[in-house]
Design a protein around this motif. Structure first.
Motif, short mmCIF file in Angstrom:
data_model
loop_
_atom_site.label_atom_id
_atom_site.label_comp_id
_atom_site.label_asym_id
_atom_site.label_seq_id
_atom_site.Cartn_x
_atom_site.Cartn_y
_atom_site.Cartn_z
N ALA A 45 0.85 -1.20 0.00
CA ALA A 45 0.00 0.00 0.00
C ALA A 45 0.88 1.25 0.00
O ALA A 45 1.97 1.25 0.57
CB ALA A 45 -0.91 0.01 1.22
N ASP A 46 0.39 2.30 -0.64
CA ASP A 46 1.10 3.58 -0.69
C ASP A 46 0.87 4.40 0.57
O ASP A 46 -0.13 4.22 1.26
CB ASP A 46 0.62 4.40 -1.90
N LEU A 47 1.79 5.32 0.85
CA LEU A 47 1.63 6.28 1.93
C LEU A 47 0.70 7.38 1.42
O LEU A 47 1.01 8.07 0.45
CB LEU A 47 2.99 6.87 2.31
N LYS A 48 -0.46 7.51 2.07
CA LYS A 48 -1.47 8.49 1.62
C LYS A 48 -1.79 9.45 2.77
O LYS A 48 -2.20 9.01 3.84
CB LYS A 48 -2.73 7.77 1.17
N ALA A 138 7.88 -14.37 6.83
CA ALA A 138 7.18 -13.18 6.34
C ALA A 138 6.93 -12.18 7.46
O ALA A 138 6.86 -12.55 8.63
CB ALA A 138 5.85 -13.58 5.71
N GLN A 139 6.82 -10.92 7.11
CA GLN A 139 6.42 -9.86 8.03
C GLN A 139 5.94 -8.66 7.22
O GLN A 139 6.44 -8.40 6.12
CB GLN A 139 7.56 -9.44 8.95
N THR A 140 4.98 -7.93 7.78
CA THR A 140 4.50 -6.70 7.17
C THR A 140 5.10 -5.52 7.92
O THR A 140 5.12 -5.50 9.15
CB THR A 140 2.96 -6.63 7.22
N VAL A 141 5.60 -4.54 7.17
CA VAL A 141 6.18 -3.33 7.74
C VAL A 141 5.30 -2.15 7.36
O VAL A 141 5.02 -1.93 6.17
CB VAL A 141 7.62 -3.10 7.22
N GLY A 142 4.83 -1.41 8.37
CA GLY A 142 4.07 -0.19 8.14
C GLY A 142 5.01 1.01 8.16
O GLY A 142 5.91 1.07 9.00
N VAL A 143 4.82 1.96 7.25
CA VAL A 143 5.69 3.14 7.18
C VAL A 143 4.84 4.40 7.13
O VAL A 143 3.91 4.51 6.33
CB VAL A 143 6.62 3.09 5.94
N GLY A 144 5.15 5.32 8.03
CA GLY A 144 4.48 6.62 8.07
C GLY A 144 5.49 7.72 7.81
O GLY A 144 6.69 7.47 7.65
N GLY A 145 5.00 8.94 7.79
CA GLY A 145 5.87 10.08 7.55
C GLY A 145 5.15 11.38 7.84
O GLY A 145 3.96 11.39 8.19
#
Length: 169
Positions: A45-48, A138-145
């Motif tokens: 998913a994109d950072l929105k 496996a692992q999911t990484v969430g990224v914010g900004g």
């Protein structure tokens, strides 16, 4: 005397043979290797940052869990609230890895007026800094900004890219 010299020569020659054999030694070692699954990352998913009004400027912050907040005079819209970027990391079962986020701000550009930009910086991730792949690798990484919004920022859509890297520890 001739017999003594011959016997002495034979004794010395046979002694040299025993000394040479006694000084040589040999051992065997195994050579081993283990090939692991290459680590990989793919965007899910994109950072929105969603919809907002610029007002006199401020920031829009997306946390790695996807929550959104604003500072300054930015007014968040209740529709299109955006969300964190999400990346799927795969590799060797139970392996740990380092996460590399952009070290500096990246620019996003207006869709039709490329002279209009905003910057995205202060990238954060969950997990932060390092991750551990599951028993299935496996692992999911969430990224914010944090998006910096100027006073009276030009309305419209803005886009840009940023990179997230992973590497085995």
């Amino acid at each position: 005397m001739k017999k003594t010299v011959i016997i002495l020569t034979l004794v010395l020659a046979s002694s040299a043979m025993f000394v040479a054999d006694g000084e040589a030694a040999e051992a065997t070692a195994n050579a081993t290797a283990e090939v692991i699954t290459p680590i990989a990352i793919s965007k899910a998913a994109d950072l929105k940052f969603g919809k907002f009004a610029a007002g006199t400027g401020g920031t829009v912050v997306i946390a790695p869990a996807g929550t959104r907040s604003a500072t300054g005079a930015v007014i968040l819209s209740s529709s299109n609230v955006g969300g964190a970027a999400s990346f799927n990391v795969t590799g060797d079962n139970n392996a740990t890895y380092a996460i590399t986020l952009p070290a500096s701000a990246v620019t996003i550009t207006h869709a039709t007026d490329t002279t209009k930009t905003m910057s995205v910086g202060t990238f954060t991730s969950n997990p932060s800094g390092t991750g551990t792949l599951s028993a299935s690798g496996a692992q999911t990484v969430g990224v914010g900004g944090t998006l910096t919004v100027a006073s009276a920022q030009t309305t419209g859509s803005y886009t840009g890219t940023f990179n997230v890297g992973v590497e085995y520890n």
